[in-house]
Motif scaffolding. Structure first.
Motif, PDB file in Angstrom:
ATOM      1  N   THR A   1      49.456  50.500  31.498  1.00  0.00           N
ATOM      2  CA  THR A   1      50.142  49.276  31.923  1.00  0.00           C
ATOM      3  C   THR A   1      51.643  49.483  31.888  1.00  0.00           C
ATOM      4  OG1 THR A   1      49.666  48.603  29.671  1.00  0.00           O
ATOM      5  CG2 THR A   1      48.584  47.373  31.413  1.00  0.00           C
ATOM      6  N   GLY A   2      52.341  48.683  32.641  1.00  0.00           N
ATOM      7  CA  GLY A   2      53.796  48.715  32.585  1.00  0.00           C
ATOM      8  C   GLY A   2      54.260  47.849  31.423  1.00  0.00           C
ATOM      9  N   ALA A   3      55.554  47.552  31.392  1.00  0.00           N
ATOM     10  CA  ALA A   3      56.085  46.728  30.310  1.00  0.00           C
ATOM     11  C   ALA A   3      55.630  45.278  30.436  1.00  0.00           C
ATOM     12  CB  ALA A   3      57.610  46.794  30.311  1.00  0.00           C
ATOM     13  N   THR A   4      55.239  44.872  31.666  1.00  0.00           N
ATOM     14  CA  THR A   4      54.696  43.530  31.834  1.00  0.00           C
ATOM     15  C   THR A   4      53.229  43.637  32.225  1.00  0.00           C
ATOM     16  OG1 THR A   4      55.506  43.561  34.090  1.00  0.00           O
ATOM     17  CG2 THR A   4      56.820  42.360  32.516  1.00  0.00           C
ATOM     18  N   ALA A   5      52.425  42.719  31.740  1.00  0.00           N
ATOM     19  CA  ALA A   5      50.995  42.783  32.065  1.00  0.00           C
ATOM     20  C   ALA A   5      50.433  41.378  32.202  1.00  0.00           C
ATOM     21  CB  ALA A   5      50.251  43.532  30.960  1.00  0.00           C
ATOM     22  N   PHE A   6      49.395  41.282  33.019  1.00  0.00           N
ATOM     23  CA  PHE A   6      48.648  40.030  33.148  1.00  0.00           C
ATOM     24  C   PHE A   6      47.417  40.082  32.252  1.00  0.00           C
ATOM     25  CE2 PHE A   6      50.357  39.971  37.676  1.00  0.00           C
ATOM     26  CZ  PHE A   6      51.268  38.962  37.425  1.00  0.00           C
ATOM     27  N   LEU A   7      47.012  38.940  31.769  1.00  0.00           N
ATOM     28  CA  LEU A   7      45.777  38.863  30.978  1.00  0.00           C
ATOM     29  C   LEU A   7      45.060  37.556  31.350  1.00  0.00           C
ATOM     30  CD1 LEU A   7      45.653  39.331  27.075  1.00  0.00           C
ATOM     31  CD2 LEU A   7      43.803  38.555  28.521  1.00  0.00           C
ATOM     32  N   SER A   8      43.915  37.683  31.973  1.00  0.00           N
ATOM     33  CA  SER A   8      43.164  36.511  32.408  1.00  0.00           C
ATOM     34  C   SER A   8      42.464  35.871  31.217  1.00  0.00           C
ATOM     35  CB  SER A   8      42.123  36.982  33.426  1.00  0.00           C
ATOM     36  OG  SER A   8      41.935  36.014  34.394  1.00  0.00           O
ATOM     37  N   ILE A   9      42.753  34.609  30.942  1.00  0.00           N
ATOM     38  CA  ILE A   9      42.123  33.958  29.785  1.00  0.00           C
ATOM     39  C   ILE A   9      41.184  32.824  30.209  1.00  0.00           C
ATOM     40  CG2 ILE A   9      44.064  34.518  28.270  1.00  0.00           C
ATOM     41  CD1 ILE A   9      44.763  31.479  28.350  1.00  0.00           C
ATOM     42  N   GLN A  10      41.361  32.386  31.432  1.00  0.00           N
ATOM     43  CA  GLN A  10      40.597  31.217  31.902  1.00  0.00           C
ATOM     44  C   GLN A  10      40.404  31.404  33.391  1.00  0.00           C
ATOM     45  OE1 GLN A  10      42.071  28.691  34.076  1.00  0.00           O
ATOM     46  NE2 GLN A  10      40.155  27.544  34.018  1.00  0.00           N
ATOM     47  N   GLU A  11      39.282  30.947  33.892  1.00  0.00           N
ATOM     48  CA  GLU A  11      39.068  31.061  35.327  1.00  0.00           C
ATOM     49  C   GLU A  11      38.373  29.832  35.865  1.00  0.00           C
ATOM     50  OE1 GLU A  11      37.870  35.278  36.132  1.00  0.00           O
ATOM     51  OE2 GLU A  11      37.599  34.454  38.130  1.00  0.00           O
ATOM     52  N   GLY A  12      38.559  29.593  37.137  1.00  0.00           N
ATOM     53  CA  GLY A  12      37.866  28.493  37.798  1.00  0.00           C
ATOM     54  C   GLY A  12      38.550  27.162  37.565  1.00  0.00           C
ATOM     55  N   CYS A  13      38.049  26.142  38.253  1.00  0.00           N
ATOM     56  CA  CYS A  13      38.707  24.838  38.167  1.00  0.00           C
ATOM     57  C   CYS A  13      37.714  23.730  38.475  1.00  0.00           C
ATOM     58  CB  CYS A  13      39.859  24.807  39.164  1.00  0.00           C
ATOM     59  SG  CYS A  13      40.793  23.287  39.050  1.00  0.00           S
ATOM     60  N   ASP A  14      37.810  22.653  37.693  1.00  0.00           N
ATOM     61  CA  ASP A  14      36.943  21.482  37.926  1.00  0.00           C
ATOM     62  C   ASP A  14      37.740  20.294  38.454  1.00  0.00           C
ATOM     63  OD1 ASP A  14      34.898  22.968  36.805  1.00  0.00           O
ATOM     64  OD2 ASP A  14      35.181  22.131  34.790  1.00  0.00           O
ATOM     65  N   LYS A  15      38.972  20.527  38.890  1.00  0.00           N
ATOM     66  CA  LYS A  15      39.832  19.401  39.253  1.00  0.00           C
ATOM     67  C   LYS A  15      39.553  18.877  40.667  1.00  0.00           C
ATOM     68  CE  LYS A  15      42.822  18.981  35.714  1.00  0.00           C
ATOM     69  NZ  LYS A  15      41.930  19.548  34.703  1.00  0.00           N
ATOM     70  N   PHE A  16      39.148  19.739  41.557  1.00  0.00           N
ATOM     71  CA  PHE A  16      38.814  19.339  42.929  1.00  0.00           C
ATOM     72  C   PHE A  16      39.931  18.568  43.630  1.00  0.00           C
ATOM     73  CE2 PHE A  16      34.702  20.353  41.101  1.00  0.00           C
ATOM     74  CZ  PHE A  16      34.089  21.070  42.127  1.00  0.00           C
ATOM     75  N   CYS A  17      41.115  19.116  43.632  1.00  0.00           N
ATOM     76  CA  CYS A  17      42.166  18.571  44.497  1.00  0.00           C
ATOM     77  C   CYS A  17      41.612  18.665  45.922  1.00  0.00           C
ATOM     78  CB  CYS A  17      43.444  19.387  44.369  1.00  0.00           C
ATOM     79  SG  CYS A  17      44.103  19.369  42.698  1.00  0.00           S
ATOM     80  N   THR A  18      41.882  17.649  46.737  1.00  0.00           N
ATOM     81  CA  THR A  18      41.146  17.566  48.015  1.00  0.00           C
ATOM     82  C   THR A  18      41.518  18.661  49.019  1.00  0.00           C
ATOM     83  OG1 THR A  18      42.774  15.939  48.761  1.00  0.00           O
ATOM     84  CG2 THR A  18      40.696  15.086  47.865  1.00  0.00           C
ATOM     85  N   PHE A  19      42.649  19.345  48.769  1.00  0.00           N
ATOM     86  CA  PHE A  19      43.081  20.378  49.721  1.00  0.00           C
ATOM     87  C   PHE A  19      42.618  21.782  49.330  1.00  0.00           C
ATOM     88  CE2 PHE A  19      46.395  19.459  46.573  1.00  0.00           C
ATOM     89  CZ  PHE A  19      46.499  20.694  45.950  1.00  0.00           C
ATOM     90  N   CYS A  20      42.021  21.928  48.130  1.00  0.00           N
ATOM     91  CA  CYS A  20      41.969  23.249  47.499  1.00  0.00           C
ATOM     92  C   CYS A  20      40.578  23.884  47.487  1.00  0.00           C
ATOM     93  CB  CYS A  20      42.482  23.119  46.068  1.00  0.00           C
ATOM     94  SG  CYS A  20      42.600  24.699  45.231  1.00  0.00           S
ATOM     95  N   VAL A  21      40.526  25.176  47.779  1.00  0.00           N
ATOM     96  CA  VAL A  21      39.241  25.897  47.813  1.00  0.00           C
ATOM     97  C   VAL A  21      38.831  26.460  46.445  1.00  0.00           C
ATOM     98  CG1 VAL A  21      39.309  26.604  50.240  1.00  0.00           C
ATOM     99  CG2 VAL A  21      40.464  28.020  48.505  1.00  0.00           C
TER     100      VAL A  21
END
Ligand code: 5AD
Ligand code: SF4
Length: 436
Positions: free
Chosen positions: A138-158
């Motif tokens: 990894t470089g000096a910056t890294a991503f770490l996925s801690i949560q996925e998906g969504c239950d909010k259902f904004c009307t525009f969003c897939v």
């Protein structure tokens, strides 16, 4: 998150003998990891696929196999269309199935008889429990996925349809991953989730932890110097997150909190579940504990039914809050979402004009903000080497990019930098300490 997912795919494929290469021309396998959020991103998939097909045909002429795979949210949403339209695509798999890559590959390459694969399930097992330990440098910056998906259902969003419902990883696996990232050189970790502050994972004590509690624990990892998180929903800001901004020095003063529109009428039609007043109150809470916090947001312009007045409300909100950075998009109708069936569409030329006006204001704010640092000293974590020798790329605590005259050995370190000039996108400066 696609960047993170692509890295994890590399982790799975490396033990199978694959390694990533710079160009697709002669690769044994090409995986297009795709985004479905707006039509433009989806269109790009088919044009990219056309180019990859040329490489595949060329390789076949030379007697080599090239597996072509489409991963990610376009695969999830339009998998069967892709297989029908692009006969040369061998595999299509959604974002929740990539831990099954070894089995899928075995089927495609003929170990069990060759077949084209489509895998857009939402498996009962959780992919994070089946992924190998990440082992990429990894470089000096890294991503770490801690949560996925969504239950909010904004009307525009897939997202709720492509990434599935909300899921939080458990704290033990997140902390273990953060420690490994730090041991591999990561100093600035960005926690990822479509609704990251909705995080409610099992804690080390068996109780449910929120994002603030998790951040406190991660801050104890010595080599992790900076913590960020993205993307948050205004409705899910819990007190423990505000308290973490107050108490945890490693939690950077930067908040990306999408508001989408400045009109309550449009927010309602978007099913955002928050109003402008509550959004402003939430921002005040963050500011009360971290007055210098840099604010960023997402905006959708030209949502169905958006009048001039609605747009002016968005414009006024931006003026009032003052964002240091922002992403703004023209509304794009997405198949299968409720907004795609709405009336009162905004004309394309009107959308263009509004977007342009909003973006000039946002750009002006970003430039003014960046210029306010000229002559000041900022703390920078160096995370990238520049093409120009004697310079490093880094980020300030406020997530602003900076190019600085600095010795290469300062990569991965936090240094004081004097800002000499500023553009809309980045600052320029030099390392303060003599002798560097
Ligand atoms: N059209 C335009 N922008 C969209 N976004 C999500 N869906 C759409 C759409 N259909 C934007 C939102 C979100 C960001 C990730 O993408 O602003 O916050
Ligand atoms: Fe999409 Fe974010 Fe709304 Fe979820 S909260 S539906 S990810 S815009």
């Amino acid at each position: 998150m696609n960047t993170y997912d692509a890295r994890r795919m590399e982790d799975i494929l490396r033990p199978m003998g694959y390694t990533s290469v710079a160009t697709p021309d002669t690769a044994d396998m090409v995986i297009l990891n795709t985004c479905h959020i707006r039509e433009k991103a989806t269109d790009k998939v088919f044009s990219d696929l056309g180019r990859i097909r040329e490489h595949k045909l060329e390789q076949e002429k030379n007697g080599h196999q090239m597996i072509v795979a489409v991963a990610g949210c376009v695969a999830q949403a339009e998998g069967d269309v892709i297989l029908k339209r692009a006969k040369y695509v061998d595999m299509v798999f959604g974002p929740q199935t990539y831990h099954q890559l070894p089995e899928m590959l075995a089927k495609v390459t003929g170990a069990y008889g060759s077949a084209r694969i489509i895998n857009t399930d939402f498996p009962v097992e959780e992919k994070f429990d089946f992924l190998p330990q990440e082992n990429a440098v990894t470089g000096a910056t890294a991503f770490l996925s801690i949560q996925e998906g969504c239950d909010k259902f904004c009307t525009f969003c897939v997202v709720p349809y492509t990434r599935g419902s909300e899921y939080s990883r458990n704290a033990a696996s997140i902390i273990a991953e953060a420690k490994r990232l730090a041991a591999n050189g990561a100093r600035d970790i960005t926690l990822l989730g479509q609704n990251v502050n909705g995080f409610h994972g099992e804690g080390l004590d068996g109780k449910t932890w929120g994002l603030g509690r998790l951040i406190r624990e991660l801050a104890d990892i010595e080599d992790v110097k900076r913590i960020r998180y993205t993307t948050s929903h205004p409705c899910d800001v819990q007190d423990d997150l505000i308290e973490a901004h107050r108490d945890v020095p490693k939690l950077m003063p930067y908040l990306h909190l999408p508001v989408q529109s400045g009109s309550n009428k449009i927010l309602k039609a978007m099913n955002r579940k928050h109003e402008i007043e509550t959004y402003l109150e939430t921002i005040e809470k963050f500011k009360s504990v971290q007055p210098d916090i840099a604010l960023s947001s997402d905006f959708i312009i030209g949502f169905p039914g958006e009048t001039d007045d609605d747009f002016e409300a968005t414009y006024d909100l931006v003026k009032k809050i003052g964002f240091t950075a922002a992403f703004s998009f023209k509304y794009s109708a997405r198949p299968g979402t409720p907004a795609a069936n709405m009336q009162n569409l905004v004309r394309e030329d009107v959308k263009d004009a509004r977007l342009q006006r909003l973006q000039s204001l946002l750009f002006e704010q970003a430039l003014n903000y960046n210029q306010s640092f000229i002559g000041k000293t900022v703390e920078v974590l160096f995370d990238g080497r520049q093409s120009r020798e004697g310079q490093l790329h880094g980020r300030t605590r406020y997530n602003t990019a900076i190019h600085a005259v600095a010795n290469d050995r300062l990569y991965g370190q936090v240094m004081d930098v004097i800002v000499e000039s500023a553009g809309q996108m980045a600052l320029h400066g030099r390392v303060k300490t003599e002798g560097n």
